[in-house]
Scaffold this motif. Structure first.
Motif, PDB file in Angstrom:
ATOM      1  N   CYS A 235      -2.232  -0.088   8.078  1.00 24.64           N
ATOM      2  CA  CYS A 235      -1.480  -1.263   8.518  1.00 24.64           C
ATOM      3  C   CYS A 235      -0.279  -0.830   9.356  1.00 24.64           C
ATOM      4  O   CYS A 235       0.571  -0.055   8.884  1.00 24.64           O
ATOM      5  CB  CYS A 235      -0.995  -2.063   7.310  1.00 24.64           C
ATOM      6  N   TYR A 236      -0.205  -1.340  10.569  1.00 27.81           N
ATOM      7  CA  TYR A 236       0.923  -1.077  11.468  1.00 27.81           C
ATOM      8  C   TYR A 236       1.807  -2.323  11.437  1.00 27.81           C
ATOM      9  O   TYR A 236       1.452  -3.368  11.985  1.00 27.81           O
ATOM     10  CB  TYR A 236       0.409  -0.774  12.876  1.00 27.81           C
ATOM     11  N   VAL A 237       2.961  -2.221  10.791  1.00 28.90           N
ATOM     12  CA  VAL A 237       3.771  -3.383  10.436  1.00 28.90           C
ATOM     13  C   VAL A 237       5.016  -3.454  11.317  1.00 28.90           C
ATOM     14  O   VAL A 237       5.673  -2.440  11.589  1.00 28.90           O
ATOM     15  CB  VAL A 237       4.188  -3.313   8.945  1.00 28.90           C
ATOM     16  N   ARG A 238       5.342  -4.682  11.744  1.00 32.81           N
ATOM     17  CA  ARG A 238       6.577  -4.890  12.499  1.00 32.81           C
ATOM     18  C   ARG A 238       7.776  -4.510  11.620  1.00 32.81           C
ATOM     19  O   ARG A 238       7.857  -4.952  10.466  1.00 32.81           O
ATOM     20  CB  ARG A 238       6.723  -6.359  12.905  1.00 32.81           C
ATOM     21  N   PRO A 239       8.711  -3.701  12.129  1.00 30.22           N
ATOM     22  CA  PRO A 239       9.864  -3.312  11.309  1.00 30.22           C
ATOM     23  C   PRO A 239      10.615  -4.496  10.709  1.00 30.22           C
ATOM     24  O   PRO A 239      11.089  -4.415   9.571  1.00 30.22           O
ATOM     25  CB  PRO A 239      10.736  -2.532  12.298  1.00 30.22           C
ATOM     26  N   GLN A 244       8.263  -9.119   4.268  1.00 28.77           N
ATOM     27  CA  GLN A 244       7.267 -10.186   4.235  1.00 28.77           C
ATOM     28  C   GLN A 244       5.880  -9.607   3.982  1.00 28.77           C
ATOM     29  O   GLN A 244       5.099 -10.158   3.187  1.00 28.77           O
ATOM     30  CB  GLN A 244       7.280 -10.951   5.567  1.00 28.77           C
ATOM     31  N   PHE A 245       5.574  -8.495   4.635  1.00 35.16           N
ATOM     32  CA  PHE A 245       4.276  -7.836   4.459  1.00 35.16           C
ATOM     33  C   PHE A 245       4.083  -7.397   3.005  1.00 35.16           C
ATOM     34  O   PHE A 245       3.064  -7.706   2.375  1.00 35.16           O
ATOM     35  CB  PHE A 245       4.180  -6.633   5.400  1.00 35.16           C
ATOM     36  N   GLU A 246       5.056  -6.660   2.468  1.00 40.51           N
ATOM     37  CA  GLU A 246       4.944  -6.166   1.095  1.00 40.51           C
ATOM     38  C   GLU A 246       4.821  -7.313   0.098  1.00 40.51           C
ATOM     39  O   GLU A 246       4.009  -7.265  -0.839  1.00 40.51           O
ATOM     40  CB  GLU A 246       6.156  -5.297   0.756  1.00 40.51           C
ATOM     41  N   ARG A 261       2.869   3.441   0.978  1.00 38.12           N
ATOM     42  CA  ARG A 261       3.418   3.874   2.261  1.00 38.12           C
ATOM     43  C   ARG A 261       2.609   5.071   2.733  1.00 38.12           C
ATOM     44  O   ARG A 261       2.307   5.967   1.944  1.00 38.12           O
ATOM     45  CB  ARG A 261       4.901   4.240   2.126  1.00 38.12           C
ATOM     46  N   SER A 262       2.275   5.093   3.998  1.00 43.73           N
ATOM     47  CA  SER A 262       1.372   6.121   4.517  1.00 43.73           C
ATOM     48  C   SER A 262       1.936   7.526   4.337  1.00 43.73           C
ATOM     49  O   SER A 262       1.206   8.457   3.953  1.00 43.73           O
ATOM     50  CB  SER A 262       1.084   5.855   5.997  1.00 43.73           C
ATOM     51  N   GLU A 263       3.212   7.688   4.598  1.00 44.17           N
ATOM     52  CA  GLU A 263       3.819   9.016   4.453  1.00 44.17           C
ATOM     53  C   GLU A 263       3.746   9.499   3.008  1.00 44.17           C
ATOM     54  O   GLU A 263       3.648  10.701   2.762  1.00 44.17           O
ATOM     55  CB  GLU A 263       5.265   8.994   4.956  1.00 44.17           C
ATOM     56  N   TYR A 287       1.598   1.594   6.389  1.00 40.56           N
ATOM     57  CA  TYR A 287       1.137   1.362   5.014  1.00 40.56           C
ATOM     58  C   TYR A 287      -0.383   1.552   4.968  1.00 40.56           C
ATOM     59  O   TYR A 287      -1.069   1.377   5.979  1.00 40.56           O
ATOM     60  CB  TYR A 287       1.461  -0.065   4.552  1.00 40.56           C
ATOM     61  N   VAL A 288      -0.878   1.868   3.764  1.00 35.96           N
ATOM     62  CA  VAL A 288      -2.324   1.985   3.539  1.00 35.96           C
ATOM     63  C   VAL A 288      -2.708   1.065   2.385  1.00 35.96           C
ATOM     64  O   VAL A 288      -2.058   1.072   1.332  1.00 35.96           O
ATOM     65  CB  VAL A 288      -2.737   3.438   3.199  1.00 35.96           C
ATOM     66  N   LEU A 289      -3.766   0.275   2.606  1.00 37.23           N
ATOM     67  CA  LEU A 289      -4.365  -0.520   1.546  1.00 37.23           C
ATOM     68  C   LEU A 289      -5.621   0.197   1.073  1.00 37.23           C
ATOM     69  O   LEU A 289      -6.554   0.395   1.856  1.00 37.23           O
ATOM     70  CB  LEU A 289      -4.749  -1.921   2.046  1.00 37.23           C
ATOM     71  N   ILE A 290      -5.646   0.615  -0.185  1.00 41.38           N
ATOM     72  CA  ILE A 290      -6.840   1.212  -0.771  1.00 41.38           C
ATOM     73  C   ILE A 290      -7.440   0.173  -1.706  1.00 41.38           C
ATOM     74  O   ILE A 290      -6.818  -0.247  -2.680  1.00 41.38           O
ATOM     75  CB  ILE A 290      -6.515   2.514  -1.524  1.00 41.38           C
ATOM     76  N   MET A 291      -8.661  -0.251  -1.398  1.00 38.70           N
ATOM     77  CA  MET A 291      -9.258  -1.387  -2.086  1.00 38.70           C
ATOM     78  C   MET A 291      -9.718  -0.996  -3.497  1.00 38.70           C
ATOM     79  O   MET A 291     -10.218   0.102  -3.736  1.00 38.70           O
ATOM     80  CB  MET A 291     -10.425  -1.951  -1.279  1.00 38.70           C
ATOM     81  N   ARG A 292      -9.540  -1.915  -4.428  1.00 39.00           N
ATOM     82  CA  ARG A 292      -9.996  -1.744  -5.809  1.00 39.00           C
ATOM     83  C   ARG A 292     -11.361  -2.381  -6.005  1.00 39.00           C
ATOM     84  O   ARG A 292     -11.844  -3.135  -5.156  1.00 39.00           O
ATOM     85  CB  ARG A 292      -9.013  -2.408  -6.771  1.00 39.00           C
ATOM     86  N   ASP A 293     -11.956  -2.086  -7.177  1.00 35.95           N
ATOM     87  CA  ASP A 293     -13.187  -2.743  -7.606  1.00 35.95           C
ATOM     88  C   ASP A 293     -14.194  -2.705  -6.443  1.00 35.95           C
ATOM     89  O   ASP A 293     -14.403  -1.661  -5.853  1.00 35.95           O
ATOM     90  CB  ASP A 293     -12.855  -4.172  -8.059  1.00 35.95           C
TER      91      ASP A 293
END
Length: 328
Positions: A235-239, A244-246, A261-263, A287-293
């Motif tokens: 995810c490339y998020v506007r600073p 709002q994203f989180e 957070r990607s770092e 950011y990274v979203l790692i999907m569950r289930d």
């Protein structure tokens, strides 16, 4: 997991040494690059099917070396796959005559031409053709050799029909039959045959598909469409929109994914050990979203075919991460 669910009296079961892991993300672009370079994603920086290439100002389809928006190649004056994918080469470390075998459709691709630096490249169109060429190369002489072959149909059938489908089951039986005959045909050649997979797959369950078009409030926080894979999204998020994203992810996607957070993932060595390549930071977003289930998340461009795979990969589940090591 797929192998262990099948009838146990096969070559694959009798010669199963145990399980090993895929890399993270558990996807072909990252895994095959690891096979052909000897590097983890931490160093080779190929992070998924869709990658943001800052140096070219484009979101690209990595294995096709083309922009996501159209079918044109990214190759042009002064721009080549070497610049994007680096110069690592596993074959430089193997001191014996080497061969690589790929399907004709990908044998001549820009990606394969750069990543696969094998001196002897062979192509095929069928599984039988692949195994025949392997046998011919093995039996050609008594030199020490290293042979690498990639067969992608099992993965394709899982994507299209689901990992538990009859189509996949029928192809699995074909693999058993032909590999058993192949192993018999090279007896006496002093060959070690290693069989594994680049990753596993997991079926997306009913009601487990998150479509970004249904979440416009989340979309407006992003600078780019989601990159990566349906099971691991960069995810490339506007600073100005990070809070709002989180907040949106935590409130609306609770239990569906884990947010990092990607770092943080780089520092915790999810992508591999040792110093990361500088390009990695640009290719995994903020950011990274790692999907569950069994959840997946999909984000489509305007005019892009909205196609959903039944089975997916890229994440950290046991089904995706653990692969067999078969030694004959």
């Amino acid at each position: 997991d797929y192998l262990l669910r099948q009838t146990p009296d096969t070559l694959f079961h009798r010669r199963l040494r145990g399980r090993t892991t895929s890399v993270f993300p558990s996807t072909t672009a990252s895994c095959i690059t690891t096979f052909l370079t000897g590097l983890a994603p931490q160093q080779h920086a190929v992070t998924g099917w869709f990658m943001h290439l800052k140096e070219l100002g484009s979101v690209a389809v990595s294995l096709r070396f083309q922009p996501r928006c159209c079918d044109a190649s990214l190759r042009k004056d002064g721009v080549s796959p070497e610049i994007v994918f680096g110069n690592a080469n596993i074959y430089q470390q193997i001191r014996r005559r080497s061969y690589s075998l790929h399907h004709r459709e990908i044998g001549g691709s820009d990606y394969n031409a750069r990543i696969n630096q094998c001196p002897q490249k062979l192509t095929f169109t069928t599984l039988g053709g692949c195994l025949r060429q392997l046998k011919q190369a093995i039996r050609a002489n008594h030199e020490h050799k290293f042979l690498y072959a990639y067969w992608g149909k099992f993965d394709e059938l899982c994507h299209e029909h689901g990992a538990r489908s009859q189509h996949v089951s029928a192809h699995y039986q074909e693999l058993i039959k032909k590999f058993t005959a192949f192993a018999q045909s090279i007896r006496g050649t002093d060959t070690m045959l290693l069989i594994t997979a680049d990753h596993g797959l997991i079926d997306a369950g009913p009601g487990k598909i998150i479509e970004m078009k249904m979440h416009p409030t989340l979309r407006e926080t992003l600078i780019l469409p989601l990159c990566g894979e349906p099971r691991v999204a960069y995810c490339y998020v506007r600073p100005s929109k990070t809070q709002q994203f989180e907040r949106y992810i935590q409130q609306r996607f609770q239990g569906m994914c884990d947010l990092y957070r990607s770092e943080e993932l780089i520092e915790q060595e999810y992508f591999g050990l040792f110093a990361p390549d500088s390009r990695l930071y640009d290719r995994v977003g903020d950011y990274v979203l790692i999907m569950r289930d069994h959840y997946i998340i999909k984000d489509f461009l305007l005019g892009e075919e909205e196609k959903m795979h039944l089975a997916n990969h890229g994440g950290l589940s046991a089904e995706e991460m653990f692969v067999p090591l078969i030694v004959v």
